[in-house]
Enzyme design. Structure first.
Site, short mmCIF file in Angstrom:
data_model
loop_
_atom_site.label_atom_id
_atom_site.label_comp_id
_atom_site.label_asym_id
_atom_site.label_seq_id
_atom_site.Cartn_x
_atom_site.Cartn_y
_atom_site.Cartn_z
N CYS A 32 0.83 -1.20 0.00
CA CYS A 32 0.00 0.00 0.00
C CYS A 32 0.87 1.26 0.00
O CYS A 32 1.57 1.53 0.97
CB CYS A 32 -0.90 -0.05 1.24
N CYS A 35 0.18 3.72 2.77
CA CYS A 35 0.67 3.16 4.04
C CYS A 35 2.16 3.42 4.19
O CYS A 35 2.63 3.78 5.28
CB CYS A 35 0.42 1.64 4.09
#
Length: 107
Positions: A32, A35
Site C-alpha cells: 500500500c 501506508c
C-alpha cells in the site's frame, strides 16, 4: 527510532489493548503506497508521544481476521483505542500535524 513498534496478531492483540495508555493501531499492508507514506509519520509520533500513547501496527494481509473484526475497509486506517474501546478512526495518509491533532483531541 529507539522504540520498536509492535506488530499485532490475533495472539497478542488483546495483550496490547490492556495497555494503561491509549493505543494507536496502524492497519496497513506492505504493498500500500499511502501506508508507506504514513509509516514514517506514525513512527515519529510513536517516538514523540511514547509517554502518552502506545503505537502498534497490524498488517491486514497477515491478520485479515483482525481487519474484519474492526471493520477496516481501506488502508491505511489508524484506530485509537482507550481502555480497549475505539475512540477515533482516520482513513488515508495525512500530514503529521493532522495526525497529532487527531490523537490530542481524543486523549
Amino acid at each position: 527510532m529507539s522504540k520498536t513498534i509492535p506488530e499485532l496478531t490475533l495472539d497478542n492483540f488483546d495483550l496490547v489493548m490492556q495497555s494503561k495508555l491509549p493505543v494507536l493501531v496502524d492497519f496497513w499492508a506492505p504493498w500500500c503506497g499511502p501506508c508507506r507514506t504514513l509509516s514514517p509519520i506514525v513512527e515519529q509520533v510513536a517516538e514523540e508521544m511514547s509517554e502518552r500513547i502506545t503505537v502498534a501496527k497490524c498488517n491486514v494481509d497477515e491478520n485479515q481476521d483482525l481487519a474484519m473484526k474492526y471493520g477496516v475497509m481501506s488502508i491505511p486506517t489508524l484506530v485509537l483505542f482507550r481502555d480497549g474501546a475505539e475512540v477515533s478512526r482516520t482513513v488515508g495518509a495525512m500530514p503529521k500535524p493532522k495526525l497529532v491533532a487527531e490523537i490530542e483531541k481524543n486523549l
